[in-house]
Design a protein around this motif. Sequence first.
Motif, PDB file in Angstrom:
ATOM      1  N   GLN A  51      -3.917  -4.178   2.559  1.00 23.43           N
ATOM      2  CA  GLN A  51      -4.250  -2.804   2.955  1.00 23.43           C
ATOM      3  C   GLN A  51      -4.622  -2.684   4.422  1.00 23.43           C
ATOM      4  O   GLN A  51      -4.622  -1.588   4.979  1.00 23.43           O
ATOM      5  CB  GLN A  51      -5.411  -2.279   2.096  1.00 23.43           C
ATOM      6  N   CYS A  91      -8.017   4.607  -4.814  1.00 20.19           N
ATOM      7  CA  CYS A  91      -7.498   3.574  -3.917  1.00 20.19           C
ATOM      8  C   CYS A  91      -7.666   4.050  -2.479  1.00 20.19           C
ATOM      9  O   CYS A  91      -7.292   5.186  -2.156  1.00 20.19           O
ATOM     10  CB  CYS A  91      -6.020   3.320  -4.209  1.00 20.19           C
ATOM     11  N   LEU A  92      -8.216   3.185  -1.640  1.00 20.65           N
ATOM     12  CA  LEU A  92      -8.424   3.564  -0.238  1.00 20.65           C
ATOM     13  C   LEU A  92      -7.100   3.818   0.485  1.00 20.65           C
ATOM     14  O   LEU A  92      -7.074   4.493   1.508  1.00 20.65           O
ATOM     15  CB  LEU A  92      -9.219   2.475   0.496  1.00 20.65           C
ATOM     16  N   HIS A 133      -6.643  -4.478  -9.725  1.00 20.71           N
ATOM     17  CA  HIS A 133      -6.138  -3.511  -8.737  1.00 20.71           C
ATOM     18  C   HIS A 133      -5.858  -4.212  -7.397  1.00 20.71           C
ATOM     19  O   HIS A 133      -4.812  -3.999  -6.779  1.00 20.71           O
ATOM     20  CB  HIS A 133      -7.190  -2.406  -8.580  1.00 20.71           C
ATOM     21  N   HIS A 137      -2.306  -5.189  -5.108  1.00 27.79           N
ATOM     22  CA  HIS A 137      -2.028  -4.968  -3.673  1.00 27.79           C
ATOM     23  C   HIS A 137      -1.409  -6.218  -3.042  1.00 27.79           C
ATOM     24  O   HIS A 137      -0.466  -6.123  -2.260  1.00 27.79           O
ATOM     25  CB  HIS A 137      -3.311  -4.626  -2.918  1.00 27.79           C
ATOM     26  N   SER A 180     -10.586   1.553  -4.174  1.00 27.23           N
ATOM     27  CA  SER A 180     -10.370   0.176  -3.745  1.00 27.23           C
ATOM     28  C   SER A 180      -8.913  -0.029  -3.389  1.00 27.23           C
ATOM     29  O   SER A 180      -8.512  -1.094  -3.016  1.00 27.23           O
ATOM     30  CB  SER A 180     -10.802  -0.801  -4.818  1.00 27.23           C
TER      31      SER A 180
HETATM   32 NI    NI Z   1      -6.302   0.110  -3.679  1.00 32.36          NI
END
Ligand code: NI
Length: 180
Positions: A51, A91-92, A133, A137, A180
């Motif tokens: 991310q 989710c960020l 989660h 990613h 997240s």
């Molecule tokens: Ni996320």
Amino acid sequence: MAILDILVYPDSRLRTRAEPVDRLDPSIVKLIDDMAETMYAAPGIGLAATQVNVHKRVVVIDISETKDQLQAFVNPVLVGSGDQIETDEGCLSVPGAIVPVWRFSEVHVSALDQSGQPFEIHASGLLSICIQHEVDHLDGKVFVDYLSQLKRDRIRKRLVREFTSSEHSIPQKSENSIAS
Ligand code: NI
């Protein structure tokens, strides 16, 4: 420490499969510190290196209310168990979206900690969901992948409209503190 830019869906870099960490050298220690600061600032409860556009298998999580229980997972390997449960996730990288996702209720994780020591945990509840989660990613998956095409397109169009006009990073606070 530094706050890193968080990639926003549908940025194609979120589709990169992260590589294992060979050696827990100072650059990885710094990455963990920066990811923790970025996660706390967002605020969120978990962050995967993917991310922040670093394609190494590194995850940070803190699901505590007091925000003083940082857990780092380097090269995490998961085995899911228990029932399949559906939970609303944030989710960020997908700001403003709360999405119901089916996950294993429990997970066994083996990983290295921030000092390079191997450890194993058995997680349930929110921690279990969050680890699944984050490892998604690292594998280039985003939770909107579990939605119907129609719902996914709606989220994609909104985020393209909101974010790609100027820049790809999130300058503002997330509305969802359990993202997240
Ligand atoms: Ni996320």
